[in-house]
Enzyme design. Structure first.
Site, PDB file in Angstrom:
ATOM      1  N   LYS A   1      30.238 -52.138  24.121  1.00  0.00           N
ATOM      2  CA  LYS A   1      31.333 -52.764  24.475  1.00  0.00           C
ATOM      3  C   LYS A   1      31.692 -52.620  26.186  1.00  0.00           C
ATOM      4  O   LYS A   1      32.834 -53.183  26.579  1.00  0.00           O
ATOM      5  CB  LYS A   1      32.731 -52.382  23.579  1.00  0.00           C
ATOM      6  CG  LYS A   1      32.465 -52.608  22.216  1.00  0.00           C
ATOM      7  CD  LYS A   1      33.669 -52.160  21.427  1.00  0.00           C
ATOM      8  CE  LYS A   1      33.522 -52.003  19.907  1.00  0.00           C
ATOM      9  NZ  LYS A   1      33.213 -53.503  19.179  1.00  0.00           N
TER      10      LYS A   1
ATOM     11  N   CYS B   1      37.522 -55.902  11.170  1.00  0.00           N
ATOM     12  CA  CYS B   1      37.349 -54.494  10.736  1.00  0.00           C
ATOM     13  C   CYS B   1      38.527 -53.412  10.916  1.00  0.00           C
ATOM     14  O   CYS B   1      38.605 -52.448  11.066  1.00  0.00           O
ATOM     15  CB  CYS B   1      36.268 -53.702  11.568  1.00  0.00           C
ATOM     16  SG  CYS B   1      34.716 -54.568  11.230  1.00  0.00           S
TER      17      CYS B   1
ATOM     18  N   ASP C   1      40.102 -42.932  19.484  1.00  0.00           N
ATOM     19  CA  ASP C   1      39.281 -43.812  19.442  1.00  0.00           C
ATOM     20  C   ASP C   1      39.166 -44.572  20.666  1.00  0.00           C
ATOM     21  O   ASP C   1      40.126 -45.423  20.959  1.00  0.00           O
ATOM     22  CB  ASP C   1      39.511 -44.904  18.231  1.00  0.00           C
ATOM     23  CG  ASP C   1      38.425 -46.151  18.059  1.00  0.00           C
ATOM     24  OD1 ASP C   1      37.742 -46.308  18.811  1.00  0.00           O
ATOM     25  OD2 ASP C   1      38.746 -46.820  17.319  1.00  0.00           O
TER      26      ASP C   1
ATOM     27  N   GLN D   1      37.749 -49.336  22.461  1.00  0.00           N
ATOM     28  CA  GLN D   1      38.437 -50.463  23.484  1.00  0.00           C
ATOM     29  C   GLN D   1      38.878 -50.054  24.858  1.00  0.00           C
ATOM     30  O   GLN D   1      38.864 -50.892  25.794  1.00  0.00           O
ATOM     31  CB  GLN D   1      39.549 -51.241  22.516  1.00  0.00           C
ATOM     32  CG  GLN D   1      39.123 -51.796  21.142  1.00  0.00           C
ATOM     33  CD  GLN D   1      38.085 -52.978  21.520  1.00  0.00           C
ATOM     34  OE1 GLN D   1      38.030 -53.722  22.574  1.00  0.00           O
ATOM     35  NE2 GLN D   1      37.239 -53.334  20.721  1.00  0.00           N
TER      36      GLN D   1
ATOM     37  N   HIS E   1      40.893 -49.216  13.422  1.00  0.00           N
ATOM     38  CA  HIS E   1      39.627 -49.763  13.149  1.00  0.00           C
ATOM     39  C   HIS E   1      38.990 -49.151  11.850  1.00  0.00           C
ATOM     40  O   HIS E   1      39.333 -47.971  11.882  1.00  0.00           O
ATOM     41  CB  HIS E   1      38.543 -49.911  14.174  1.00  0.00           C
ATOM     42  CG  HIS E   1      37.207 -50.501  14.227  1.00  0.00           C
ATOM     43  ND1 HIS E   1      36.354 -50.142  13.368  1.00  0.00           N
ATOM     44  CD2 HIS E   1      36.865 -51.856  14.782  1.00  0.00           C
ATOM     45  CE1 HIS E   1      35.249 -51.110  13.301  1.00  0.00           C
ATOM     46  NE2 HIS E   1      35.554 -51.824  14.176  1.00  0.00           N
TER      47      HIS E   1
END
Lengths: 152, 409
Positions: free
Chosen positions: B226, B366, B200, B203, B120
């Site tokens: 999220k 993104c 990251d 998600q 991302h």
């Protein structure tokens, strides 16, 4: 507000059979690249100017039906026009897309079919992509032309 | 886990759009919020609103307790030390702290910062900004056409011994790929003991059981919104000793130990990285979101999403002209499903599907370099979460069929 406001028959026609779409333009003096950072649409526009008017143009790109069809209709509307006149027409189109008025409807030709896109705010940028590239191309052309004049 | 019952906790899911029941398939962009989260934030404002760490009065103490209590529960949720939980405004800010206060200071010419083509923009652009100042090499692990990391290329990069920071997503926000982060982290550390592994988790944390130690991550960045929490709060979770050694990012109140007109000394972590009044209500809301997820159990959440994937992947692939990006095996992917309809642009697809009540995302998500690598400028993405049901999949399929018919006329 229906899907047909957005996807007018004329728009779908330009999308399926684009006019002035090519990856090259013989004798083009200026080429600009524009993208829509929101959705990733990409558009290249090439202009050939003669006697202060747009003699021909070619666009190419990868984008949604609205952005590609709008560039196609724009080509039809501006080829043969003087640069200042084309800029004025771009402004008329911009105003229509922002729901701020109807000017030069006849000159916009098929461009008038994009009126309904104004009801879909997230798609207005798509319809404007080709026209914004045109304004940029004219400005680039004038910049190059200006320097040329000083050399003379 | 009964998604039909769970849906009753989410007010937005009762909505209709364009006269049809909402089928919300954009949770990878942001999730909907259960009442428990909304009520926790409302309760905080009605009962205990005060600034934290600053007062001796009752409300200030209660607010501080709520804030720090949430920190402790969020830390436990990802297997981190509460001292290593820094609240930021989003995952993006967490990456920026690491780029500014770590990469810019600790990496220099000759060092390699290894990221991947799958990232991302939040896990790309901060490193690019730091690279311009610090002069390290920024290199990327390529992505295969199938949407997975090229592990041979990864090994070749790591073998140089120059990788000083490795930044990788645990789960792709575009193609859903679950990366073997623990293996990658171990390989990086084996080649360079001092390398920093940054993961990251934006998600993965909402969708998979997460443990910082099991991941082999020194730092994990994720966002609240999220994972059922509110916008305005993200988390940098990491090793407190590494954080302690880093210079501050933002200066101001709360992050100091002492201030004179000549200078300041800094508070201990995590407060050193929490300058100014923090997003107290949002942190309280995120704490409630974590409670909600823990009540369901993250293994159950994952199992539910695998069941959805087992149904949706063949359903989409079964439509003429439709192809799904990324891994085909549900075990190797999360529930963010990008697909293409031959000859149609995602923007047009998204608009028609919206009219059918199906909310999907269209664009580059993104992650422009990744989407380019897939041979496109944009994809259409349907992303699922714990409140989506098997009954919604036919609605997705119908909307795709309707879209195709619309442009075929």
């Amino acid at each position: 507000m229906s899907m047909d406001d957005l996807y007018h028959e004329i728009i779908l026609d330009h999308y399926k059979s684009p006019r002035h779409r090519a990856s090259e333009l013989e004798g083009a003096q200026v080429s600009v690249h524009h993208s829509n950072p929101l959705c990733g649409d990409e558009l290249d526009l090439r202009l050939r100017v003669a006697d202060g008017a747009i003699e021909d143009l070619a666009f190419d790109g990868d984008g949604c039906s609205i952005s590609m069809a709008s560039a196609s209709a724009m080509g039809q509307a501006v080829v043969g026009r003087e640069l200042g006149d084309a800029e004025d027409l771009a402004e008329a189109f911009r105003l229509m897309m922002h729901g701020e008025g109807h000017k030069r409807e006849d000159d916009l030709a098929d461009g008038i079919a994009f009126e309904g896109v104004a009801k879909f705010p997230v798609r207005v940028k798509c319809a404007l992509l080709g026209w914004m590239a045109l304004l940029d191309a004219i400005e680039s052309y004038r910049g190059g032309d200006g320097r040329g004049s000083r050399d003379d | 886990m009964d998604a039909t019952m769970i849906r009753k906790d989410f007010p937005t899911l009762e909505r209709h759009v364009h006269g049809r029941p909402l089928v919300y398939l954009d949770s990878a962009a942001t999730s909907q919020k259960p009442r428990a989260v909304l009520e926790a934030m409302q309760r905080y404002y009605e009962d205990a609103n005060a600034n934290v760490h600053r007062g001796v009065h009752a409300l200030a103490e209660e607010a501080t307790e709520l804030y720090e209590g949430a920190r402790a529960r969020i830390a436990r949720f990802v297997g981190a030390d509460p001292r290593g939980i820094v609240f930021t405004k989003n995952a993006t800010e967490a990456f920026n702290i690491l780029a500014y206060s770590y990469a810019r200071h600790r990496l220099g010419p000759g060092d390699v910062l290894l990221a991947t083509e799958m990232e991302h923009h939040a896990n790309l652009v901060p490193w690019q900004l730091a690279q311009a100042e610090a002069g390290f090499d920024l290199r990327y692990v390529p992505v295969t056409p199938g949407g997975e990391l090229d592990l041979e290329a990864f090994e070749a990069e790591v073998a140089t011994g120059r990788v000083a920071l490795f930044a990788v997503t645990a789960m792709s926000n575009v193609v859903g790929t679950i990366n073997p982060v623990a293996d990658l982290a171990a390989a990086v550390k084996a080649a360079n003991r001092d390398a920093l592994v940054v993961v990251d988790g934006a998600q993965s944390v909402p969708h998979l059981p997460t443990d910082l130690v099991a991941l082999g991550a020194d730092m994990l960045c994720f966002s609240g919104h999220k994972m059922l929490g509110p916008t305005g709060v993200g988390v940098l979770a990491g090793d407190p000793e590494i954080l302690e050694a880093m210079p501050p990012f933002l200066g101001g109140g709360e992050m100091i130990a002492n201030v004179t007109l000549e200078g300041a000394t800094f508070n201990e972590v995590p407060y050193k990285f929490e300058a100014g009044t923090p997003p107290v209500a949002e942190v309280v809301g995120l704490g409630a979101a974590v409670d909600y997820l823990e009540r369901l159990g993250m293994a159950e959440v994952r199992a539910h999403e695998v069941a959805l994937l087992e149904a949706v992947l063949p359903a989409l692939e079964g439509i003429d002209g439709v192809s799904v990006h990324g891994p085909t095996d549900p075990a190797r992917r999360g529930a963010a499903v990008s697909f293409a309809i031959e000859g149609l642009h995602p923007h047009d697809i998204g608009t028609i599907m919206d009219r059918e009540g199906v909310a999907v995302r269209a664009g580059h998500h993104c992650a422009k370099p990744l989407v380019r690598k897939l041979g496109s400028v944009a994809t259409t993405r349907a992303s699922f979460y714990l409140y989506n049901t098997l009954e919604e999949i036919p609605a997705l399929v119908d909307a795709v069929e309707t879209t195709k018919r619309f442009f075929d006329r």
